[in-house]
Design an enzyme around this catalytic site. Structure first.
Site, short mmCIF file in Angstrom:
data_model
loop_
_atom_site.label_atom_id
_atom_site.label_comp_id
_atom_site.label_asym_id
_atom_site.label_seq_id
_atom_site.Cartn_x
_atom_site.Cartn_y
_atom_site.Cartn_z
CD GLU A 156 -2.95 -1.00 2.29
OE1 GLU A 156 -4.07 -0.47 2.20
OE2 GLU A 156 -2.54 -1.57 3.32
CB CYS A 198 2.91 7.65 3.09
SG CYS A 198 3.07 6.51 4.47
CB CYS A 216 2.40 -1.05 17.35
SG CYS A 216 4.18 -0.89 17.10
#
Ligand code: SAH
Length: 354
Positions: free
Chosen positions: A86, A99, A110
């Site tokens: 992605e 990004c 996390c």
């Protein structure tokens, strides 16, 4: 895709072709951002055919593209062996940001992050890293089109970049080439959840990107719970690495601590003071804090902080002489915001192909 100058030179030497072919193909791939050998019309037709038969320009396929009401775009791509990748395009008045992902999925657990739920699928190759950027640039600016004011890159997509260090650094080197994408290290930020030995290694690189460290808690018991990687490299070790990194910064340069604000978990006044104490105790001066409002999701047991508390948290840090910024969430409606990348198909704004 993903070969550097030297490797291309070798490839063409092996094919019995002149040296300058490497340069032509390097430009074709990374400067002109062409998507097939067919389009590299500066190569003789026979060579184009031979290259097309023996190698690949493209290593990713775009499966879907999602467009947010705020203009953010999320690209869901696939590697040739079917793993999701992605990439997010975040438009901005001054400068756009891409990004990108360093891994398919992520091995870190996390607790507040959706990507963690995927687990690690696999490391991405240098080619798969670079192609993400090429796909996005071509979609936004046209094939080979000029980027109006340059682009920032952040390694903040799926994965932990410092667990795919070599491929990441190789990709960034190729992307920095002025006869290619020409995205210089100063415009790149690599974010780590705290792979301490790699922070030292990164600090030693000569032309290196900016560094961001995801901290999100200033005490070990809480950070152990939120970010289990802390059990391996606790806060003291992380701070020692941050200090070492800070020493290598030039005048005016800074690094970043990212701190995801989780309502009622790590966002109290006392916890803001604790964070300021930590930074002070380690004598860190060239640091700024990015406060990231938590992006909620059904599978995550957290809620965003009260906006008033976000303001207080920032003010407390500032009153202690620490620069703090609150990051505006982008692309939440299409699962493109921080911690939301989980190869989701849900949003109904799907367009196939980019
Ligand atoms: N693995 C690296 C690169 C990913 S960067 C790292 O952790 O730094 C992604 C950023 O989004 C990290 O700072 C992470 O702490 C943050 N994040 C994760 N889940 C989030 C969520 N649900 N809301 C807001 N930020 C989140």
């Amino acid at each position: 895709m993903g070969l550097g100058r030297d490797e291309l030179t070798e490839l063409f030497a092996g094919l019995g072709e002149p040296r300058y072919r490497a340069d032509q193909v390097f430009r074709g791939l990374y400067e002109r951002r062409l998507r097939s050998f067919d389009e590299m019309t500066d190569l003789p037709k026979a060579l184009r055919e031979r290259l097309a038969a023996e190698t690949e320009v493209s290593v990713l396929e775009v499966e879907s593209k999602f467009v947010s009401i705020d203009g953010t775009r999320r690209y869901l791509m696939r590697t040739r062996d079917g793993y999701p990748v992605e990439t997010v395009f975040i438009p901005n008045e001054s400068r756009d940001t891409i990004c990108f992902s360093s891994q398919s999925g992520c091995p870190l657990k996390c607790d507040f992050c959706l990507t963690a739920k995927l687990g690690l699928l696999r490391n991405l190759t240098a080619g798969e890293i670079i192609e993400q950027i090429i796909v996005v640039l071509n979609d936004v600016y046209g094939i080979g089109g000029e980027t109006p004011h340059g682009t920032n890159l952040v390694a903040m997509g799926e994965g932990e970049p410092f667990l795919n260090f070599e491929n990441l650094i190789k990709a960034l080197e190729i992307m920095a080439d002025e006869k290619g994408l020409h995205i210089v290290p100063g415009r790149v930020t690599v974010s780590t959840a705290g792979i301490v030995p790699k922070i030292y290694e990164f600090a030693k690189l000569e032309r290196r990107p900016n560094l961001a460290i995801s901290l999100s808690a200033a005490s070990d018991p809480l950070r152990d719970r939120l970010m289990p990687i802390n059990r391996k490299w606790p806060i003291e070790d992380l701070m020692a690495a941050a200090r070492e990194f800070e020493k290598t910064l030039k005048r005016g340069e800074r690094f970043t601590f990212e701190y995801v604000l989780l309502g009622g978990v790590n966002d109290s006044d006392r916890q803001a003071e604790e964070l300021a104490d930590l930074i002070e105790r380690h004598g860190l001066r060239k640091v700024k804090i990015n406060l990231i409002p938590h992006n909620p999701a059904e599978q995550l047991d957290y809620r965003p902080s009260d906006p008033e508390q976000v303001r207080r948290f920032k003010e407390i840090l500032e009153s202690r002489g620490i620069s703090a910024y609150v990051r505006t969430p982008r692309g939440r409606d299409i699962y493109a915001a921080c911690g939301q990348l989980a190869a989701k198909h849900e949003p109904n704004l799907v367009q196939i192909g980019a």
